[in-house]
Design a protein around this motif. Structure first.
Motif, PDB file in Angstrom:
ATOM      1  N   MET A   1     -40.109  34.360  38.188  1.00  0.00           N
ATOM      2  CA  MET A   1     -40.027  35.622  38.724  1.00  0.00           C
ATOM      3  C   MET A   1     -41.535  36.262  37.383  1.00  0.00           C
ATOM      4  N   THR A   2     -42.099  36.847  37.852  1.00  0.00           N
ATOM      5  CA  THR A   2     -43.314  37.419  37.196  1.00  0.00           C
ATOM      6  C   THR A   2     -42.473  38.861  36.376  1.00  0.00           C
ATOM      7  N   PRO A   3     -42.794  38.804  35.012  1.00  0.00           N
ATOM      8  CA  PRO A   3     -42.056  40.392  33.937  1.00  0.00           C
ATOM      9  C   PRO A   3     -42.798  41.713  35.136  1.00  0.00           C
ATOM     10  N   LEU A   4     -41.522  42.195  35.289  1.00  0.00           N
ATOM     11  CA  LEU A   4     -42.443  43.907  35.349  1.00  0.00           C
ATOM     12  C   LEU A   4     -42.835  44.385  35.122  1.00  0.00           C
ATOM     13  N   LEU A   5     -43.205  44.611  34.162  1.00  0.00           N
ATOM     14  CA  LEU A   5     -44.365  45.081  33.459  1.00  0.00           C
ATOM     15  C   LEU A   5     -46.054  43.928  32.328  1.00  0.00           C
ATOM     16  N   GLN A   6     -45.726  42.833  33.217  1.00  0.00           N
ATOM     17  CA  GLN A   6     -46.856  41.630  32.976  1.00  0.00           C
ATOM     18  C   GLN A   6     -47.800  42.445  32.818  1.00  0.00           C
ATOM     19  N   ASP A   7     -48.644  42.025  31.434  1.00  0.00           N
ATOM     20  CA  ASP A   7     -49.906  42.373  30.622  1.00  0.00           C
ATOM     21  C   ASP A   7     -50.013  43.989  30.749  1.00  0.00           C
TER      22      ASP A   7
END
Length: 247
Positions: free
Chosen positions: A1-7
């Motif tokens: 799962m992509t982190p919620l605050l990616q980048d």
């Protein structure tokens, strides 16, 4: 799962300790890069270093000074290229009954909480508009701003004002894709609250249906939700995180 605050890039004021540090840490755990603003610049730098090299920086900032707030946000854009999330968390207390409270004590609390949140919201919104990307602003209120507490005419007034500020700003900024929401913590276990007399602590606990104080991480989780796309259709809201206290 992509982190919620990616980048994503976030600024957290009052981020050197307590709730602010927990929010900064949670944001970093979910892929963000964070600028920690705190009046104690050395403490901000130490917290940033502990949270991870390259993921956080600490900056000295007095949130009552518009130039310093503007510089804090500019530092985030300079270091990480943008601003996506602003958390206006810095705060102080100067508790006293109204009869004993000085004008200075009243003004100090209003300045840090209300003026500080206004300056953070104003300058963050400018950076988000200039960057041409949507953003999330989170203002820290308090259950004291909902019900008013004995000995806190300054603090209760400031925290109620933060709610009004957040709702008005949400209406102004929605067309720019910028969401503004507030959090109202209840009794949260921190060094400051645990220092209160035991009888007062127990009285406050007795008001909480869940029967316990909250943790700083439980506030940080709500801030994460409001900062992320999980709350993409929410603006102008006030999230009570109180264990059911004073519903």
């Amino acid at each position: 799962m992509t982190p919620l605050l990616q980048d994503k890039v976030a600024v957290v004021t009052g981020g050197a300790q307590g709730i602010g540090e927990a929010i900064a840490r949670t944001f970093i755990d979910h892929g963000a890069r964070v600028v920690i603003g705190d009046r104690d610049g050395a403490a901000a730098a130490a917290t940033a270093a502990a949270l991870g090299e390259g993921r956080a920086i600490g900056v000295a900032c007095d949130v009552t000074d518009g130039e310093q707030v503007s510089s804090l946000i500019a530092r985030a854009v300079e270091a990480f290229g943008a601003l996506d999330v602003m958390v206006n968390n810095a705060g102080i207390t100067r508790d006293a009954t109204m009869r004993k409270m000085s004008e200075e004590q009243f003004d100090q609390v209003i300045d840090v909480h209300l003026r500080g949140s206004w300056l953070g919201t104003k300058h963050a919104a400018e950076a988000m508009r200039d960057g041409g990307r949507p953003g999330a602003i989170i203002n820290m209120s308090s259950i004291s701003g909902k019900v008013g507490f004995f000995g806190q005419t300054n603090y209760s007034a400031a925290k109620a004002g933060v709610v009004g500020l957040s709702k008005a700003a949400a209406k102004e900024l929605a067309r720019h894709g910028i969401r503004v929401n507030a959090i109202q913590p209840g009794l949260i276990a921190t060094d400051m609250t645990r220092a209160m007399p035991e009888d007062i602590w127990e009285t406050k606990l007795a008001e909480i249906p869940m029967g316990r104080a909250g943790s700083v991480d439980e506030i940080a989780s709500v801030a994460l939700f409001l900062a992320s796309n999980l709350s993409s259709y929410m603006t102008g809201t006030v999230q009570e995180v109180t264990g059911g206290r004073l519903m």
